[in-house]
Structure formats: structure tokens, C-alpha cells
Write a protein that holds these residues in place. Sequence first.
Motif, mmCIF file in Angstrom:
data_model
loop_
_atom_site.group_PDB
_atom_site.id
_atom_site.type_symbol
_atom_site.label_atom_id
_atom_site.label_comp_id
_atom_site.label_asym_id
_atom_site.label_seq_id
_atom_site.Cartn_x
_atom_site.Cartn_y
_atom_site.Cartn_z
ATOM 1 N N VAL B 148 3.527 -7.210 -24.434
ATOM 2 C CA VAL B 148 4.337 -8.279 -23.857
ATOM 3 C C VAL B 148 4.657 -9.452 -24.715
ATOM 4 C CG1 VAL B 148 3.982 -10.057 -21.861
ATOM 5 C CG2 VAL B 148 2.911 -7.841 -21.667
ATOM 6 N N CYS B 149 3.963 -9.883 -25.506
ATOM 7 C CA CYS B 149 4.235 -11.022 -26.411
ATOM 8 C C CYS B 149 5.573 -10.721 -27.342
ATOM 9 C CB CYS B 149 3.214 -11.383 -27.361
ATOM 10 S SG CYS B 149 1.649 -11.985 -26.338
ATOM 11 N N HIS B 150 5.467 -9.402 -27.683
ATOM 12 C CA HIS B 150 6.814 -9.004 -28.592
ATOM 13 C C HIS B 150 7.862 -8.919 -27.732
ATOM 14 C CE1 HIS B 150 4.809 -7.985 -32.381
ATOM 15 N NE2 HIS B 150 3.933 -7.670 -31.729
ATOM 16 N N LEU B 151 7.941 -8.513 -26.598
ATOM 17 C CA LEU B 151 9.220 -8.688 -25.565
ATOM 18 C C LEU B 151 9.873 -9.661 -25.452
ATOM 19 C CD1 LEU B 151 8.242 -6.005 -22.646
ATOM 20 C CD2 LEU B 151 9.981 -5.800 -24.358
ATOM 21 N N ASP B 152 9.015 -10.953 -25.633
ATOM 22 C CA ASP B 152 9.573 -12.241 -25.338
ATOM 23 C C ASP B 152 10.803 -12.757 -26.069
ATOM 24 O OD1 ASP B 152 9.526 -14.699 -23.935
ATOM 25 O OD2 ASP B 152 8.773 -15.644 -25.673
ATOM 26 N N GLU B 153 10.704 -12.053 -27.531
ATOM 27 C CA GLU B 153 11.979 -12.250 -28.238
ATOM 28 C C GLU B 153 13.265 -11.681 -27.742
ATOM 29 O OE1 GLU B 153 11.653 -12.240 -33.175
ATOM 30 O OE2 GLU B 153 10.251 -10.736 -32.089
ATOM 31 N N GLN B 154 13.175 -10.489 -27.277
ATOM 32 C CA GLN B 154 14.315 -9.854 -26.546
ATOM 33 C C GLN B 154 14.819 -10.841 -25.682
ATOM 34 O OE1 GLN B 154 14.071 -5.885 -25.115
ATOM 35 N NE2 GLN B 154 12.595 -5.213 -26.745
ATOM 36 N N VAL B 155 14.090 -11.216 -24.533
ATOM 37 C CA VAL B 155 14.481 -11.981 -23.735
ATOM 38 C C VAL B 155 15.171 -13.482 -24.225
ATOM 39 C CG1 VAL B 155 13.558 -13.499 -21.703
ATOM 40 C CG2 VAL B 155 12.718 -11.166 -22.192
ATOM 41 N N ASP B 156 14.421 -14.109 -25.207
ATOM 42 C CA ASP B 156 14.889 -15.373 -25.967
ATOM 43 C C ASP B 156 16.510 -14.707 -26.280
ATOM 44 O OD1 ASP B 156 12.727 -16.421 -25.402
ATOM 45 O OD2 ASP B 156 11.964 -16.381 -27.253
ATOM 46 N N ASP B 157 16.556 -13.709 -27.200
ATOM 47 C CA ASP B 157 17.850 -13.289 -27.702
ATOM 48 C C ASP B 157 18.817 -13.184 -26.553
ATOM 49 O OD1 ASP B 157 16.728 -13.439 -30.125
ATOM 50 O OD2 ASP B 157 16.666 -11.214 -30.367
ATOM 51 N N LEU B 158 18.636 -12.539 -25.630
ATOM 52 C CA LEU B 158 19.607 -12.383 -24.383
ATOM 53 C C LEU B 158 19.991 -13.435 -23.667
ATOM 54 C CD1 LEU B 158 18.069 -9.161 -22.379
ATOM 55 C CD2 LEU B 158 20.319 -9.457 -23.656
ATOM 56 N N HIS B 159 18.860 -14.664 -23.596
ATOM 57 C CA HIS B 159 19.381 -15.849 -23.054
ATOM 58 C C HIS B 159 20.278 -16.529 -23.980
ATOM 59 C CE1 HIS B 159 18.899 -19.538 -21.189
ATOM 60 N NE2 HIS B 159 18.398 -20.234 -22.110
ATOM 61 N N GLY B 160 20.024 -16.406 -25.303
ATOM 62 C CA GLY B 160 21.068 -17.088 -26.117
ATOM 63 C C GLY B 160 22.204 -16.511 -25.964
ATOM 64 N N ASP B 161 22.370 -15.208 -26.013
ATOM 65 C CA ASP B 161 23.655 -14.493 -25.766
ATOM 66 C C ASP B 161 24.475 -14.828 -24.521
ATOM 67 O OD1 ASP B 161 23.286 -13.286 -27.780
ATOM 68 O OD2 ASP B 161 22.259 -11.427 -27.175
ATOM 69 N N MET B 162 23.455 -15.143 -23.510
ATOM 70 C CA MET B 162 24.397 -15.537 -22.124
ATOM 71 C C MET B 162 25.089 -16.816 -22.416
ATOM 72 S SD MET B 162 23.833 -14.619 -18.918
ATOM 73 C CE MET B 162 24.025 -15.303 -17.390
ATOM 74 N N TYR B 163 24.623 -17.894 -23.204
ATOM 75 C CA TYR B 163 25.659 -18.843 -23.245
ATOM 76 C C TYR B 163 26.818 -18.504 -23.989
ATOM 77 C CZ TYR B 163 21.811 -22.516 -22.738
ATOM 78 O OH TYR B 163 21.083 -23.399 -22.270
ATOM 79 N N LYS B 164 26.879 -17.642 -25.015
ATOM 80 C CA LYS B 164 28.127 -17.209 -25.644
ATOM 81 C C LYS B 164 29.141 -16.423 -24.460
ATOM 82 C CE LYS B 164 25.373 -16.283 -29.693
ATOM 83 N NZ LYS B 164 24.643 -15.522 -30.502
ATOM 84 N N VAL B 165 28.174 -15.501 -23.807
ATOM 85 C CA VAL B 165 29.071 -14.918 -22.929
ATOM 86 C C VAL B 165 29.911 -15.775 -21.933
ATOM 87 C CG1 VAL B 165 29.199 -12.955 -21.067
ATOM 88 C CG2 VAL B 165 27.799 -12.466 -23.211
ATOM 89 N N LEU B 166 29.107 -16.732 -21.177
ATOM 90 C CA LEU B 166 29.509 -17.657 -20.256
ATOM 91 C C LEU B 166 30.651 -18.249 -20.750
ATOM 92 C CD1 LEU B 166 26.153 -18.371 -18.547
ATOM 93 C CD2 LEU B 166 28.039 -17.168 -17.352
ATOM 94 N N ARG B 167 30.345 -18.940 -21.889
ATOM 95 C CA ARG B 167 31.421 -19.851 -22.621
ATOM 96 C C ARG B 167 32.791 -19.076 -22.589
ATOM 97 N NH1 ARG B 167 29.788 -22.076 -27.814
ATOM 98 N NH2 ARG B 167 28.333 -23.454 -26.850
ATOM 99 N N VAL B 168 32.844 -17.898 -22.893
ATOM 100 C CA VAL B 168 34.013 -17.335 -22.964
ATOM 101 C C VAL B 168 34.810 -17.155 -21.705
ATOM 102 C CG1 VAL B 168 35.163 -14.877 -23.560
ATOM 103 C CG2 VAL B 168 33.393 -15.914 -24.996
ATOM 104 N N ASP B 169 33.982 -16.568 -20.516
ATOM 105 C CA ASP B 169 34.185 -16.632 -19.199
ATOM 106 C C ASP B 169 34.731 -17.763 -18.633
ATOM 107 O OD1 ASP B 169 34.250 -13.630 -17.994
ATOM 108 O OD2 ASP B 169 33.997 -15.300 -16.385
ATOM 109 N N PHE B 170 33.858 -18.854 -19.029
ATOM 110 C CA PHE B 170 34.307 -20.242 -18.298
ATOM 111 C C PHE B 170 35.434 -20.762 -18.864
ATOM 112 C CE2 PHE B 170 33.692 -24.827 -18.963
ATOM 113 C CZ PHE B 170 33.523 -25.159 -17.605
ATOM 114 N N GLU B 171 35.972 -20.436 -19.828
ATOM 115 C CA GLU B 171 37.295 -20.853 -20.281
ATOM 116 C C GLU B 171 38.283 -20.498 -19.655
ATOM 117 O OE1 GLU B 171 37.177 -20.114 -24.580
ATOM 118 O OE2 GLU B 171 35.703 -21.989 -25.097
ATOM 119 N N LYS B 172 37.879 -19.271 -18.982
ATOM 120 C CA LYS B 172 39.036 -18.517 -18.080
ATOM 121 C C LYS B 172 39.225 -19.280 -16.657
ATOM 122 C CE LYS B 172 38.297 -14.191 -20.333
ATOM 123 N NZ LYS B 172 37.475 -12.983 -19.854
ATOM 124 N N ASN B 173 38.033 -19.739 -16.400
ATOM 125 C CA ASN B 173 37.801 -20.206 -14.914
ATOM 126 C C ASN B 173 37.229 -21.366 -15.006
ATOM 127 O OD1 ASN B 173 38.485 -17.660 -13.581
ATOM 128 N ND2 ASN B 173 36.819 -16.687 -14.636
#
Lengths: 259, 225
Positions: B148-173
Amino acid sequence: MAPVQTTNKTSIIKITDLDFFYGDTQALFKINLTIAKNRITSFIGPSGCGKSTLLRCMNRMYDVIRNTKASGSILFDNNNILQTSTDVTGLRRRIGMVFQKSNPFAKTIYENVVYGLRIAGENKKSVLDQAVEESLKGTSLFDEVKDRLNESALGLSGGQMQRLCIARAIAIKPDVILMDEPCSALDPKSTAKVEELMLNLKKDYSIVIVTHNMQQSSRISEYTAFFLEGRLMEKDTTQKIFTNPSKKETEDYITGKFG
Amino acid sequence: MHRHFEKGHKKLNSMFEDLCNTVENNFTQLTLAMEKMDVSYFDKFPDLDLSIDEKEIAIEEECLKLLALYQPVAGDLRSIIAILKVNGEIERIGDLTSNIAYRAKSLHSFKMEASAFLIPEICTIVRKMLHNSLKSFMNRDRNMAIKVCHLDEQVDDLHGDMYKVLRVDFEKNPKKYDAYMSYISMSRFLERIGDHTTNIAEDLLYLMEGEIFRHRKIEVYRPTD
């Protein structure tokens, strides 16, 4: 042969391969244990596990019981106190003892405190007066009894009697105080006073206490040794013993699963 | 004496298991509701969370009672302390689940899907972390807790990616600012749930080994064979 270095800055008594027998019955098996200086070490374990026997070995109290035998060594001040040549009276002056049942002598409070000093040949009034005041203050008893020092000690309450016995023990300024269940006959308030006293005393003395009260052991001691059937099962810091003991037997005993 | 303690401990364990099941079930149902945009389920949340709060308090009181009455030591003490701590973690997971439901509902008002961008991926991992952390705690499974402890890194990374993905989309809308705030909040709440599950796993390691594992680097956690 050069004397073995027994005591250093952190330890005061070193017990090595100690076996003890009452007649043919072996009560202690190969005990190896170091008692820390200016600390409280508690011995715990079920009845008959040998903890009181070990305590009595440390100032040769077993000498008064016939047909007993100890082998191995208990090094105190660079001497093996188990040797027959040991000055037992001198030893007991340096390693004092307080018993389960308070045992004041049928004398005045004053005479109880100075008893050991008088035996040691001290009769100078100013020295004795000072010892009485210091010892009674050291046991927080002075204010309670200062106006009746010449009254019988047998008129004191149970808790006061036990503190008087501790005052008697420290009047001769020992290095070590052995306590055999010193609070088992006391109410919680008197127990609290004796425990507070022990915490104050460790500045000047090394204390070993046998107790059946596990909470007492965890409250006051820095080190705890667990005994079972004459063997030392585990000795560690009290915190380790009571939060995460290494041996299953210790865990079973302190959590009450034992037996 | 110990028999009395055992009886109380058994009762505590059963209350604790009930809380774990409730919180896990609420979270699982929420992720399913997010997929279908089942607004009626989102609406249930303030009440669902209230019941978790009540259970949390009852468990805490039971822990305090056992500590006061029996003064447990060693393994018994660690077990009560671990439950007391995990109880708080689970209650926070309940709160965060409730917050996610609120944000999911707000997306409905923007006519947007809750399960969008990287939210489904994060949900899948966090669901696994929650399930496995609680299961490892119940079964005293050290290796599962470490995973479980090892999986936390994956979640942190995805949450970090979420900012990037949203930023791109936000600029459109850019007009949908509030909706994007909801996505990033949901991602953040999920990431926090992941953190709480690792805390639960670490509390289990303390319970089993008597050593506090928090705030250590991931390399310290080694599964045994």
C-alpha cells in the motif's frame, strides 16, 4: 590477579553466571545482569520466579538461611561479594534493604533513624541530629514527625513507617538500596509518596525494586528485568519491555495471559 | 483480568470492522456513482458521513475505556493505540469521500462528467489502497501494508499530472473555471485519501513491530519472504 573492573560510570553491580540453591533446590539459573548506577531497576515475574532471592543475594541476606549455596559472581566495587571473606556487615551498610512489611524497631523515631550509625560506632549528637534531619527530609517525613522525634515509631501510619524504614536505610548513606515490594502493604496515597521518594533518591542512590505491581514498575523504573522459573528471561529499558518486549513469555506475563 | 480485556477488545474490533466496512463501501459506491453520474447517491452524503462520525466517537470512547480500565501493555497496548489512530484516519477518509461527492455533484450542474481526465485512474488505485490497507490491518498482513505504501507514489504522480492535463484543457475553456476547480479538488481529495491509507498501513507496521515507521523513505519498507 588484577581485580576485574566491575563498576564504571553507568553500572554499579555486575552479576555473572549466578546459580543459587536452597538445599538441593536450584532457585536461580545462570543469571547475568548489570545494575545501572543512579537508576531504578525493577524485577518482575510470577511468585517463585527467583526475583526476591536474587535481591537477597545482592547483600548476602541469604546468609541467615541455612543450607543455601550461591556460585558465580556478584561484583560490587571490584569485589565478588559471594566470597566468604566478604565483610557482610560492611556490605549491608553499602547495599541497604527495605522490606515488604515496614519493620521499624520498638524505639523512638529518632533512634530508628540513627540505629545503623550507632552500630557503626557514631555517637556524636551533632552528627546524629544532622543525619536524622537529612534522612527524614530526604524521605519527605521530616515535616510530619519533627515534633515527635522522641515518640515511638510504632505510632506512625503504615506509609510513614515504610518511609521511616527508607530513612533508616539512607541514614548510613549506602550506594545501593534494595526494595522488596516496598509498597504492597500501602494505600495508593502512601504508595505515591514512596514512589516520589524513590524518584528523588535515585540522584544519590542506585535502586533495585522487586514488585508485583506492573504499573509501579512502568511508572518509576528505567530498566525492567523479567524472571521466570529462576531464569532471567529479558532485561531492557522499561519502555521497551512494556511496549514491545522481545520474548513471548514477557509479553504473556505483562499482559496477564500467563498461566 | 485478561479475559475481561479480551471481551472488551473483541467488542472494539467488531465496532472498528463495522466502521471500516462502512467507509470502504461509501467510497466504492461513490466511485461507481461517479461513473454513472448518479446524483441521487451524491445527495446521500451529508447523512452517510454523520453516521461515520458517530461510529468514530463510539470507537474512541471504547478505546479510552479499555485504556483506563485495564491499562494494557505491550501488544495489547499497541493494538488499542493503533485502532485509536486508524479510527481518526478512517474518519478523515469519510470526510474526504463526502467532499468528493459534493464536487461531483457540482460538476453535474456544469453538465460535465465526474469521471474525466485522470480521475478514473486515481480512483482505481486509491480504491485498491483503501481496500488493501484495511484488509492488511484486519489480517495483520505486513507485506500487503508495505505494498500500500508503495502505491502512494503512483497516486502522487497522477495527481501531479492532473494539474498539467487540466491546465491544457482550461486554456481552451477558461469560462469553466469553477468546474476545473472541482476536478483539481477531487484529485487532491483522492490523493489525501491515498495518504491516509498509507498512514493506516504504517500504523499496522507499528502494531506488529512496535516501531514507528512514519516519515521514513520508501526504501525502508521491505516486504519479508
